[in-house]
Design a protein around this motif. Structure first.
Motif, PDB file in Angstrom:
ATOM      1  N   THR A 323       0.834  -1.217   0.000  1.00 56.55           N
ATOM      2  CA  THR A 323       0.000   0.000   0.000  1.00 56.55           C
ATOM      3  C   THR A 323       0.867   1.265   0.000  1.00 56.55           C
ATOM      4  OG1 THR A 323      -0.209   0.059   2.388  1.00 56.55           O
ATOM      5  CG2 THR A 323      -1.909  -1.175   1.197  1.00 56.55           C
ATOM      6  N   TYR A 324       2.171   1.094   0.235  1.00 54.84           N
ATOM      7  CA  TYR A 324       3.065   2.264   0.200  1.00 54.84           C
ATOM      8  C   TYR A 324       3.738   2.449  -1.162  1.00 54.84           C
ATOM      9  CZ  TYR A 324       2.262   3.006   5.081  1.00 54.84           C
ATOM     10  OH  TYR A 324       1.656   3.290   6.267  1.00 54.84           O
ATOM     11  N   ALA A 325       3.359   1.607  -2.125  1.00 59.07           N
ATOM     12  CA  ALA A 325       3.994   1.666  -3.446  1.00 59.07           C
ATOM     13  C   ALA A 325       3.904   3.069  -4.054  1.00 59.07           C
ATOM     14  CB  ALA A 325       3.356   0.641  -4.368  1.00 59.07           C
ATOM     15  N   ASN A 326       2.793   3.737  -3.834  1.00 62.84           N
ATOM     16  CA  ASN A 326       2.621   5.070  -4.431  1.00 62.84           C
ATOM     17  C   ASN A 326       2.711   6.194  -3.419  1.00 62.84           C
ATOM     18  OD1 ASN A 326       2.271   4.407  -7.192  1.00 62.84           O
ATOM     19  ND2 ASN A 326       0.285   3.522  -6.640  1.00 62.84           N
ATOM     20  N   LYS A 327       3.097   5.866  -2.214  1.00 63.17           N
ATOM     21  CA  LYS A 327       3.193   6.935  -1.202  1.00 63.17           C
ATOM     22  C   LYS A 327       4.373   6.661  -0.260  1.00 63.17           C
ATOM     23  CE  LYS A 327      -0.248   4.710   1.696  1.00 63.17           C
ATOM     24  NZ  LYS A 327      -1.296   4.727   2.638  1.00 63.17           N
ATOM     25  N   VAL A 328       5.517   6.413  -0.878  1.00 64.10           N
ATOM     26  CA  VAL A 328       6.695   6.063  -0.078  1.00 64.10           C
ATOM     27  C   VAL A 328       7.034   7.148   0.952  1.00 64.10           C
ATOM     28  CG1 VAL A 328       8.279   6.894  -1.881  1.00 64.10           C
ATOM     29  CG2 VAL A 328       9.088   5.261  -0.198  1.00 64.10           C
TER      30      VAL A 328
END
Ligand code: GCU
Length: 426
Positions: A323-328
């Motif tokens: 879920t952090y792929a686009n919000k590192v």
């Protein structure tokens, strides 16, 4: 003249590096991959020395009692996934100490059983110990991609089984994928050497959960671990802890001086195992890269989007990590936190200068970012913010960094350096 030679050498190395980069993957899982320093983006790393309640930390005690558990919990719930507690130890020492290596060592082979169904869930550990010693010996435990019989040159090692990518469990009676390791280089220095195959714990593919140790812990009606539960890396790390449970019962081994070593995904594994289980005195993490010691916020080489894609290594992590792929940038930690959790124990990050995919600079910056935590314990980190040259051995401190000349993996010249590092800090 000297200047011209230098210029020519510089031009040649730039051309080689350009060509090497040209052959790298431009995309992975359909996402572009960046290899340009100018395009890594800007980011701020979460502050390791500030508690979640905003209080600053200035001493090792508060770090250990307050901040360390906070970060550990986050890494567990978000990146690698929670693992179950220990299981009662059960082991079968089927090779009790055969004299080998021209009489300089004994070899032991032991099956360690775990899980509720002991017939399927077990690993074979291979151990070599020096004989010329009256005291328990320090030990390097290597977690390996190949079966024990493929890992060393010893015809009397039991033929194991390995997993194919297609999900078959086959006899390991052919040579392994990698070069063999040489236990005698450890033995001659008074250090023991142990190795085992990671697939004994959990096979390394998407469907592996069905066959591996994680299957034993799925709740009724669950076919996959929950968001914050263990991925394959946690499963392998859990297996390492079970190996430690066994090592603690062997009087010839000094269980307080055990170092872990693993490469690539197994570099990630040993790092997480050492962080999670403080019985491990030292970790040598080779080319652990993304999902290991490389800073995720740096968009260089592999990133979270690539690694946690369901077509790639989603299964190695807690599902939440994806879920952090686009919000590192909203990740409440980064790899410097993982690295810092080894403090004050010795940790060596080994990389390779052309292993662009793993981002060797990202690993160096994680060590730089974790250094203030080592300082709390009056221990040294890299001691510089300038990225070292390949081959520079001067940064092998308590929190150490070493980059060989070459690509991904552990190369023969790395092992003597590991042994020196062990002799110095173990
Ligand atoms: C892939 C993966 C890496 C990993 C490596 C390995 O390249 O993207 O993250 O470290 O495999 O384990 O060899």
């Amino acid at each position: 003249m000297k200047k011209e030679l230098f210029l020519i050498a510089f031009l040649i190395s730039s051309i080689i590096s350009f060509c090497q980069k040209e052959t790298l993957n431009k995309t992975s899982a359909g996402f572009p991959v960046n290899y340009e320093e100018d395009s890594v983006g800007t980011y701020t790393l979460p502050d390791l020395l500030t508690l979640s309640n905003g209080k600053k930390i200035t001493d090792a005690k508060t770090w250990t009692e307050k901040r360390r558990p906070e970060l550990l919990k986050l890494l567990e719930a978000i990146e690698y996934g929670k693992m179950p507690s220990a299981v009662p130890l059960s082991a079968n020492l089927f090779d009790k100490g055969t004299l080998v290596l021209n009489g300089t060592a004994i070899r032991k082979q032991v099956t360690i059983y775990f899980g509720k169904d002991t017939s399927d869930h077990k690993l074979d550990l291979l151990v070599y110990l020096p004989v010329n010693t009256s005291k328990p010996v320090p030990l390097l435990v290597n977690i390996s991609f190949v079966a024990n019989c493929q890992a060393v040159d010893d015809p009397d090692v039991r033929i194991g089984y390995t997993w194919t990518k297609e999900g078959k469990h086959i006899k390991a009676d052919q040579p392994g994928r990698f070069g063999k390791m040489d236990p005698s280089q450890f033995i001659s220095q008074g250090i023991g050497f142990a190795t085992f195959y990671y697939g004994d714990i959990e096979p390394d593919f998407k469907e592996g959960v069905k066959y591996g140790i994680r299957s034993q812990y799925l709740k009724h009606g669950q076919s996959l671990p929950a968001d914050d539960e263990w991925g394959a890396i946690s499963a392998w790390a859990w297996g390492l802890s079970r190996v430690m449970d066994y090592l603690e019962t062997d009087k010839q081994i000094d269980a307080k001086r055990v170092a872990l070593q693993g490469t690539s995904r197994l570099g990630k594994t040993v790092l997480w195992a050492g962080v999670h289980d403080i019985r491990f005195k030292m970790v040598i993490a080779s080319c652990s890269g993304e999902g290991g010691a490389a800073i995720s916020r740096r968009n260089y080489g592999e990133n979270i989007k690539h690694i946690t894609d369901t077509s790639r290594y989603y299964y190695q992590f807690a599902p939440a990590y994806h879920t952090y792929a686009n919000k590192v940038n909203s990740l409440p930690f980064d790899a410097h936190a993982l690295v810092s959790l080894m403090a004050p124990r010795p940790l060596l990050l080994q990389t390779g200068d052309t292993d662009y995919w793993s981002d060797p600079k990202g690993e160096f910056l994680a060590a730089v970012g974790a250094e203030p935590v080592y300082h709390l314990f009056k221990e040294k980190g890299p001691g510089t913010t300038v990225m070292p040259e390949a081959g520079d051995i001067s940064l092998m401190n308590k929190l150490g960094y070493y980059m060989h000349k070459g690509g991904h993996g552990t190369i023969p010249s790395d092992w003597p350096l590991f042994i020196n590092y062990m002799k110095k800090y173990l």
